[in-house]
Every structure is written in C-alpha cells, then in structure tokens.
Design an enzyme around this catalytic site. Structure first.
Site, PDB file in Angstrom:
ATOM      1  N   SER A  18       0.781  -1.149   0.086  1.00 50.03           N
ATOM      2  CA  SER A  18       0.080   0.009   0.009  1.00 50.03           C
ATOM      3  C   SER A  18       0.883   1.350   0.065  1.00 50.03           C
ATOM      4  O   SER A  18       1.828   1.199   0.589  1.00 50.03           O
ATOM      5  CB  SER A  18      -0.858   0.355   1.282  1.00 50.03           C
ATOM      6  OG  SER A  18      -1.656   1.152   1.348  1.00 50.03           O
ATOM      7  N   ARG A  19       0.454   2.113  -0.943  1.00 49.86           N
ATOM      8  CA  ARG A  19       1.290   3.718  -0.882  1.00 49.86           C
ATOM      9  C   ARG A  19       0.555   4.494   0.137  1.00 49.86           C
ATOM     10  O   ARG A  19       0.982   5.689   0.122  1.00 49.86           O
ATOM     11  CB  ARG A  19       1.064   4.224  -2.355  1.00 49.86           C
ATOM     12  CG  ARG A  19       2.312   3.702  -3.147  1.00 49.86           C
ATOM     13  CD  ARG A  19       2.167   2.588  -3.935  1.00 49.86           C
ATOM     14  NE  ARG A  19       3.221   2.035  -4.592  1.00 49.86           N
ATOM     15  CZ  ARG A  19       3.434   1.156  -5.370  1.00 49.86           C
ATOM     16  NH1 ARG A  19       2.372   0.360  -5.410  1.00 49.86           N
ATOM     17  NH2 ARG A  19       4.305   0.738  -5.895  1.00 49.86           N
ATOM     18  N   LYS A  69     -13.191  -4.371   1.388  1.00 45.10           N
ATOM     19  CA  LYS A  69     -13.868  -3.291   0.968  1.00 45.10           C
ATOM     20  C   LYS A  69     -15.234  -3.547   1.010  1.00 45.10           C
ATOM     21  O   LYS A  69     -16.337  -2.494   1.090  1.00 45.10           O
ATOM     22  CB  LYS A  69     -13.515  -2.668  -0.615  1.00 45.10           C
ATOM     23  CG  LYS A  69     -12.153  -1.884  -0.596  1.00 45.10           C
ATOM     24  CD  LYS A  69     -12.069  -1.510  -1.935  1.00 45.10           C
ATOM     25  CE  LYS A  69     -10.834  -0.631  -2.258  1.00 45.10           C
ATOM     26  NZ  LYS A  69     -11.088   0.227  -3.311  1.00 45.10           N
ATOM     27  N   ASP A 106     -13.431   6.722  -3.861  1.00 49.02           N
ATOM     28  CA  ASP A 106     -12.744   6.277  -5.230  1.00 49.02           C
ATOM     29  C   ASP A 106     -13.408   7.115  -6.527  1.00 49.02           C
ATOM     30  O   ASP A 106     -12.593   7.839  -7.415  1.00 49.02           O
ATOM     31  CB  ASP A 106     -12.957   4.987  -5.571  1.00 49.02           C
ATOM     32  CG  ASP A 106     -11.904   4.121  -4.898  1.00 49.02           C
ATOM     33  OD1 ASP A 106     -10.906   4.473  -4.491  1.00 49.02           O
ATOM     34  OD2 ASP A 106     -12.110   2.890  -4.677  1.00 49.02           O
TER      35      ASP A 106
END
Ligand code: ATR
Length: 278
Positions: A18-19, A69, A106
C-alpha cells in the site's frame, strides 16, 4: 477534551504494497500535524474484532483495501448512499458517539484527478466509453453519473456483467461488447480503462484508437505501469491522456481531512514521492 495525537490506518490483507502510508505520512509532515498513519494487516476473520477496537477510540478512522472493501459494509453503523451504490467502502470514520461511518472516495478521486489534469473535460463531452465491468468500474460509473454524463457505453469482454451493472446503476449506462468500440469511438469524448489490461504491459488487442476524435481524452485507472500501453498508444496519436496515479492521490484527500482536520493538497511534490516507489 482529548488532545492526543490522532491516529489513522489502512487495513488490508496483504497490506505491505500500500502507498497510503506514504501519501498520508507526507501530508502529516508538510502540514506539521502531530498524528500517525499505519498499515495494518488484518485477516478477514479478524475484521469484527478490529471494528470493536475502532469503536473504542484507538483510531480516528482509516482506509480499507482488498479484500475488505465489501465486508466492512456489514460492520459499519452507517454507510454513505453513494458507497452503497458502488458496493464498496474504502474510508472509515469513527464518530464521537463511537459509531463508524463508511464511505467511498474512489469516485471523488477519479473526478478530481481529471478536473486537475484535464480541466473542463466533462463539458460538451458527448458520450463516454468505460472499458471493463469488474469491481473497479462501479466507482467510475457512479462518478460519471454524478457528473451528469448522459450516455456511458460500458463495454466488457463478458457482456452479462455490463448488462447487470446497467440494471443496477441506471439507464445512462448502455452495455456492450469490447468489439463495439469501433462503432462508438467517433462520438466518444472520454475513454476510461477499468480492466486489468495494462498491468505488466498487457494491451488491448483490437482497440482502434485512431477512430477517436482528436479532442478525446483517454484515461486509465491502472497506475502500474504509469504509462500503460493504452495511454502510450493514445499519446502517440496526439490524444489527451491522464494516468491513474492522480486518482490514488485524490481519493486520499477526504479521509485525511476527516481524521486530521485539515484539507491536504495533491501537488507535484507528493506525486514525485509516490511515483518514485512505482
Ligand atoms: P476489478 O475489481 O479490479 O475491476 P475484476 O472484478 O476481476 O477486477 O475485473 C476485471 C475486469 O477486467 C473485468 O471487466 C474483466 O472482464 P470480464 O468481466 O470479462 O472478466 C476485465 N479483463 C481482465 N482481463 C481481460 C482480458 N484479457 N481481456 C478483456 N477483459 C479483461
């Protein structure tokens, strides 16, 4: 009043790629906020216990990534209606009454990325073509509907899935096959790739980009590689392109603001930092 430094997280399984810690860590640093953002590996069966800890006040909230999610829906006390439409939540906020609110950022990330890098893209657009009807395409479809795009051609290798999404999300979405691209391209002002094609250098076999109008915008939500074969082909034809990294950066903004109380900006310095890790 509790003035302890605020803490946030990203949960997933696995989570090491993960960034998000880099993005939020950069903002904490530049805005000089005393707080933390940590990546936590949470196995699916440990999710309910994690929510108990979140309700107890260990964190102000956090991000959710694969495979949680969809699963977090059942555990949230309230879910934003747009997240419900998208069918996934990627951002959790713990409220002062110990309840957890889930949302999906998103679609905002997608819109703000295009607004920043191709201002005016949605004016006089004509129709849009969305390639792919998997999980990732739902947020893009909801974003385009929210922006008032009247005709969205949803083309997918498995047509049934496109038809299903059209029924679930609205009549603006016209389902079709990938082979319909040639017929639809001349009228389209926007092409969005939401399929996994492009990762690891794979490319669409029969997508004739020369049929697009010269003002059309081509964007990809894949950002590894940053320059996908689709974007490279579009760019070599002189078409406008926007890569997918900006969506990742912009989707992080609302969460940061909710947890840490300041609105961060997506600027070139942040982008360079994240780009260096791709
Ligand atoms: P995500 O949740 O990331 O969208 P997904 O649900 O597996 O992932 O969806 C992947 C999308 O890429 C789907 O639209 C898939 O098409 P199918 O619905 O026909 O499977 C599309 N896709 C993946 N590989 C493809 C390929 N080689 N050719 C065409 N479409 C492909």
């Amino acid at each position: 009043m509790n003035s302890a430094p605020r803490k946030a997280f990203v949960i997933g399984h696995p989570i090491r790629h993960s960034r998000s810690p880099l993005i939020h860590g950069t903002w904490l640093e530049t805005l000089r906020i005393e707080g933390s953002y940590e990546a936590i590996d949470v196995q699916p069966e440990a999710l309910p216990a994690f929510f108990d800890k979140l309700r107890d006040g260990h964190w102000a909230g956090g991000n959710v990534t694969i495979p949680h999610k969809e699963a977090v829906f059942a555990l949230c006390d309230e879910v934003d209606p747009l997240a419900q439409k998208i069918g996934a939540a990627n951002t959790l906020v713990r409220r002062p009454d110990s309840t957890v609110w889930g949302t999906n950022t998103d679609y905002i990330g997608f819109l703000n990325n295009l607004d920043q890098n191709a201002p005016g893209w949605s004016e006089n657009l004509g129709s849009a073509i969305v390639l792919g009807a998997g999980g990732a395409s739902r947020a893009i479809l909801v974003a385009l509907i929210e922006r008032g795009i009247k005709t969205i051609h949803l083309l997918n290798r498995t047509r049934d899935k496109a038809e299903h999404l059209s029924k679930a999300l609205g009549t603006q979405i016209v389902p079709g096959d990938l082979t319909d691209f040639s017929k639809l391209a001349p009228e389209a002002g926007l092409v969005v790739n939401t399929t996994s094609i492009g990762m690891h250098g794979t490319r669409f076999e029969k997508l004739d980009l020369t049929l697009l109008h010269k003002s059309a915008l081509v964007t990809d939500i894949v950002y590894t590689p940053l320059l996908t074969p689709l974007l490279a082909d579009a760019s070599s034809l002189g078409l406008k392109t926007v890569d997918g990294l900006g969506m990742l950066l912009h989707q992080a903004v609302p969460g940061f603001e909710a947890w840490f109380g300041a609105r961060p900006t997506v600027d070139a310095a942040l982008r360079w930092r994240v780009e260096a890790t791709l």
